[in-house]
Write a protein that holds these residues in place. Structure first.
Motif, mmCIF file in Angstrom:
data_model
loop_
_atom_site.group_PDB
_atom_site.id
_atom_site.type_symbol
_atom_site.label_atom_id
_atom_site.label_comp_id
_atom_site.label_asym_id
_atom_site.label_seq_id
_atom_site.Cartn_x
_atom_site.Cartn_y
_atom_site.Cartn_z
ATOM 1 N N GLU A 2 42.536 -6.424 -6.662
ATOM 2 C CA GLU A 2 42.275 -7.292 -7.815
ATOM 3 C C GLU A 2 42.489 -6.600 -9.157
ATOM 4 N N GLN A 3 42.221 -5.275 -9.234
ATOM 5 C CA GLN A 3 42.238 -4.604 -10.524
ATOM 6 C C GLN A 3 42.897 -3.229 -10.433
ATOM 7 N N TYR A 4 43.763 -2.940 -11.411
ATOM 8 C CA TYR A 4 44.410 -1.639 -11.489
ATOM 9 C C TYR A 4 44.357 -1.127 -12.935
ATOM 10 N N ALA A 5 44.302 0.188 -13.076
ATOM 11 C CA ALA A 5 44.419 0.823 -14.388
ATOM 12 C C ALA A 5 45.480 1.915 -14.281
ATOM 13 N N MET A 6 46.235 2.116 -15.351
ATOM 14 C CA MET A 6 47.345 3.076 -15.324
ATOM 15 C C MET A 6 47.361 3.903 -16.605
ATOM 16 N N LEU A 7 47.607 5.193 -16.443
ATOM 17 C CA LEU A 7 47.826 6.115 -17.553
ATOM 18 C C LEU A 7 49.162 6.798 -17.329
ATOM 19 N N MET A 8 50.042 6.769 -18.343
ATOM 20 C CA MET A 8 51.361 7.386 -18.191
ATOM 21 C C MET A 8 51.689 8.266 -19.384
#
Length: 199
Positions: free
Chosen positions: A123-129
């Motif tokens: 349901e939920q994702y977080a991303m750092l790039m």
């Protein structure tokens, strides 16, 4: 698939009406991008009455024809110059998947049905790039590092990539990934811990 775009303002806001053909349900969307100080913000929203994604449970295929489905993304980017002609950028992003599964114990159903799509299961994702193109004298090399965190099941993946321009229109890349977090989470399926990819 037909698209109609309606521009609302000069701040790059668009409302999109997606008219699906066949048996797919109409999907309506909007996106926004704007600059605030040294930061760029962006967001996207998609809505459909009834899901276009097959959803499976213990009883098999579930009927979601009357369920309102919302998918949305919100992000923030920052680019920092250094040296004479170099810069790097940092991006933070959050994705809310209205078609996702809330519990990792339910992942077995779409996997068994053959409908599993990576990074679209939960349901939920977080991303750092972190993106570092052509640093210094390395004018044909680009480095990137990104971390994806499954907020729902608390598994995570960190990947480092290096892309090399060998000649015009010919690139080679190598990447190394590290999986961590909860062992039954999506990003650690089958006990994944390390992997290397090339292309």
């Amino acid at each position: 698939l037909l698209q109609q775009h309606y521009r609302l303002s000069e701040r790059e806001t668009e409302v999109m009406e997606l008219i699906a053909r066949g048996n797919r349900r109409p999907t309506y969307g909007a996106d926004l991008s704007a600059g605030i100080l040294d930061f760029d913000i962006h967001g996207e929203l998609a809505y459909s009455h009834g899901s276009n994604q097959a959803h499976y449970g213990a009883g098999g295929l579930e009927d979601r024809s009357k369920r309102d489905t919302f998918n949305w993304v919100a992000g923030l980017s920052y680019e920092h110059p250094y040296g004479d002609n170099d810069s790097f950028s940092v991006t933070l992003e959050y994705f809310r998947n209205g078609d996702g599964y809330a519990k990792s114990s339910d992942y077995v159903f779409p996997i068994a049905a053959g409908t599993y799509t990576p990074f679209y299961l939960s349901e939920q994702y977080a991303m750092l790039m972190l993106y570092l193109p052509n640093p210094g004298s390395w004018n044909k090399t680009t480095f990137s590092l990104f971390n994806i965190y499954d907020v729902s099941d608390r598994s995570a993946l960190t990947k480092v990539n290096a892309a090399f321009l060998l000649m015009q229109d010919l690139n080679f890349y190598v990447g190394a990934s590290y999986h961590y977090g909860k062992k039954d989470g999506e990003l650690r399926l089958l006990g994944s811990r390390y992997d290397v990819s090339t292309g």
